[in-house]
Motif scaffolding. Structure first.
Motif, PDB file in Angstrom:
ATOM      1  N   ASP A 181      61.804  46.977  94.243  1.00  0.00           N
ATOM      2  CA  ASP A 181      61.152  45.663  94.331  1.00  0.00           C
ATOM      3  C   ASP A 181      61.633  44.776  93.180  1.00  0.00           C
ATOM      4  O   ASP A 181      61.256  45.006  92.023  1.00  0.00           O
ATOM      5  CB  ASP A 181      59.634  45.838  94.286  1.00  0.00           C
ATOM      6  CG  ASP A 181      58.875  44.542  94.467  1.00  0.00           C
ATOM      7  OD1 ASP A 181      59.481  43.451  94.385  1.00  0.00           O
ATOM      8  OD2 ASP A 181      57.649  44.620  94.680  1.00  0.00           O
ATOM      9  N   PRO A 182      62.439  43.726  93.464  1.00  0.00           N
ATOM     10  CA  PRO A 182      62.988  42.877  92.397  1.00  0.00           C
ATOM     11  C   PRO A 182      61.920  42.218  91.520  1.00  0.00           C
ATOM     12  O   PRO A 182      62.172  41.932  90.350  1.00  0.00           O
ATOM     13  CB  PRO A 182      63.783  41.816  93.145  1.00  0.00           C
ATOM     14  CG  PRO A 182      64.042  42.383  94.494  1.00  0.00           C
ATOM     15  CD  PRO A 182      62.893  43.317  94.782  1.00  0.00           C
ATOM     16  N   SER A 183      60.717  42.003  92.053  1.00  0.00           N
ATOM     17  CA  SER A 183      59.668  41.358  91.260  1.00  0.00           C
ATOM     18  C   SER A 183      59.188  42.251  90.115  1.00  0.00           C
ATOM     19  O   SER A 183      58.581  41.767  89.168  1.00  0.00           O
ATOM     20  CB  SER A 183      58.482  40.959  92.149  1.00  0.00           C
ATOM     21  OG  SER A 183      57.820  42.110  92.639  1.00  0.00           O
ATOM     22  N   PHE A 192      60.189  60.009  87.731  1.00  0.00           N
ATOM     23  CA  PHE A 192      60.253  59.003  86.680  1.00  0.00           C
ATOM     24  C   PHE A 192      59.717  57.659  87.171  1.00  0.00           C
ATOM     25  O   PHE A 192      58.900  57.025  86.515  1.00  0.00           O
ATOM     26  CB  PHE A 192      61.695  58.853  86.205  1.00  0.00           C
ATOM     27  CG  PHE A 192      61.885  57.846  85.110  1.00  0.00           C
ATOM     28  CD1 PHE A 192      61.288  58.022  83.874  1.00  0.00           C
ATOM     29  CD2 PHE A 192      62.668  56.732  85.317  1.00  0.00           C
ATOM     30  CE1 PHE A 192      61.473  57.100  82.858  1.00  0.00           C
ATOM     31  CE2 PHE A 192      62.851  55.807  84.308  1.00  0.00           C
ATOM     32  CZ  PHE A 192      62.253  55.987  83.085  1.00  0.00           C
ATOM     33  N   ILE A 193      60.174  57.208  88.339  1.00  0.00           N
ATOM     34  CA  ILE A 193      59.697  55.957  88.943  1.00  0.00           C
ATOM     35  C   ILE A 193      59.921  56.062  90.444  1.00  0.00           C
ATOM     36  O   ILE A 193      60.901  56.643  90.896  1.00  0.00           O
ATOM     37  CB  ILE A 193      60.424  54.734  88.334  1.00  0.00           C
ATOM     38  CG1 ILE A 193      59.735  53.441  88.742  1.00  0.00           C
ATOM     39  CG2 ILE A 193      61.899  54.717  88.691  1.00  0.00           C
ATOM     40  CD1 ILE A 193      60.168  52.232  87.952  1.00  0.00           C
ATOM     41  N   SER A 194      58.997  55.509  91.227  1.00  0.00           N
ATOM     42  CA  SER A 194      59.148  55.594  92.679  1.00  0.00           C
ATOM     43  C   SER A 194      60.246  54.640  93.152  1.00  0.00           C
ATOM     44  O   SER A 194      60.523  53.616  92.513  1.00  0.00           O
ATOM     45  CB  SER A 194      57.836  55.239  93.385  1.00  0.00           C
ATOM     46  OG  SER A 194      57.595  53.844  93.322  1.00  0.00           O
ATOM     47  N   LYS A 195      60.852  54.980  94.259  1.00  0.00           N
ATOM     48  CA  LYS A 195      61.916  54.144  94.832  1.00  0.00           C
ATOM     49  C   LYS A 195      61.368  52.769  95.199  1.00  0.00           C
ATOM     50  O   LYS A 195      62.056  51.763  95.034  1.00  0.00           O
ATOM     51  CB  LYS A 195      62.515  54.837  96.054  1.00  0.00           C
ATOM     52  CG  LYS A 195      63.758  54.174  96.568  1.00  0.00           C
ATOM     53  CD  LYS A 195      64.385  54.990  97.671  1.00  0.00           C
ATOM     54  CE  LYS A 195      65.641  54.330  98.186  1.00  0.00           C
ATOM     55  NZ  LYS A 195      66.276  55.104  99.251  1.00  0.00           N
ATOM     56  N   PHE A 225      73.739  48.674  93.199  1.00  0.00           N
ATOM     57  CA  PHE A 225      72.882  49.847  93.332  1.00  0.00           C
ATOM     58  C   PHE A 225      72.616  50.207  94.794  1.00  0.00           C
ATOM     59  O   PHE A 225      72.505  51.371  95.141  1.00  0.00           O
ATOM     60  CB  PHE A 225      71.563  49.595  92.596  1.00  0.00           C
ATOM     61  CG  PHE A 225      70.664  50.789  92.521  1.00  0.00           C
ATOM     62  CD1 PHE A 225      70.879  51.775  91.568  1.00  0.00           C
ATOM     63  CD2 PHE A 225      69.598  50.923  93.401  1.00  0.00           C
ATOM     64  CE1 PHE A 225      70.047  52.876  91.498  1.00  0.00           C
ATOM     65  CE2 PHE A 225      68.763  52.026  93.332  1.00  0.00           C
ATOM     66  CZ  PHE A 225      68.992  53.010  92.378  1.00  0.00           C
ATOM     67  N   SER A 226      72.547  49.205  95.650  1.00  0.00           N
ATOM     68  CA  SER A 226      72.254  49.440  97.076  1.00  0.00           C
ATOM     69  C   SER A 226      73.325  50.289  97.758  1.00  0.00           C
ATOM     70  O   SER A 226      73.066  50.906  98.791  1.00  0.00           O
ATOM     71  CB  SER A 226      72.096  48.113  97.816  1.00  0.00           C
ATOM     72  OG  SER A 226      73.299  47.364  97.729  1.00  0.00           O
TER      73      SER A 226
END
Length: 161
Positions: A108-110, A100-103, A18-19
């Motif tokens: 954040d993997p957690s 929908f969701i913030s970056k 994804f990165s």
């Protein structure tokens, strides 16, 4: 937004590395088509678009209820937008959620959405078929000189009419 355990009924895409979207400045990715009802939807990037509309009549429109999903790899649940109803038509054949969701939350993997540089998005699109009975009652030209009320006790408990 809500969560559920059941995955999307129509489409899922797993995005690995994804990165690389940021690294290579990729702003949009279009997935393969998927079918919802008898209509084809093209891509999901928290947006959905109708495809293959050339066979539809002029001024066509389709009413749909859509859900967009993001899989939480830690909890095993899907973060989703609950049942958004849209009218898709000739002039507006793409729709979605701009926030929908913030970056930050996604990255954040957690939080469980982007783990080992991998995330999973999904979509459901349910076509609302027009099968409703339509009725019109017009009492414009009725001359009534009296009124009568009829009371039916326990109407909801009556057997078939």
């Amino acid at each position: 937004m809500e969560t559920r355990e059941v995955p999307s009924a129509h489409f899922l895409i797993k995005i690995e590395s994804f990165s690389l979207f940021d690294k290579y400045k990729i702003n949009k990715y279009e997935t393969s088509e998927f079918v919802a009802g008898e209509y084809k939807c093209d891509y999901i990037s928290v947006n959905l678009a109708m495809t293959d509309t050339s066979s539809l009549p002029t001024n066509w429109e389709v009413n749909v209820v859509s859900n967009i999903f993001l899989f939480n790899q830690i909890s095993g649940h899907y973060h989703y937008s609950p049942g958004i109803t849209r009218r898709v038509q000739t002039m507006k054949f793409e729709w979605g959620l701009s926030k929908f969701i913030s970056k930050e939350i996604l990255s954040d993997p957690s939080n469980g959405y982007l783990v080992n540089d991998t995330c999973v998005f999904g979509a459901e699109v349910f076509v609302i078929e027009r099968q409703a009975a339509v009725e019109c009652l017009s009492l414009d030209n009725v001359d009534t000189c009296y009124k009568h009320d009829l009371k039916i006790s326990d109407f909801s408990k009556l057997e078939e009419t």
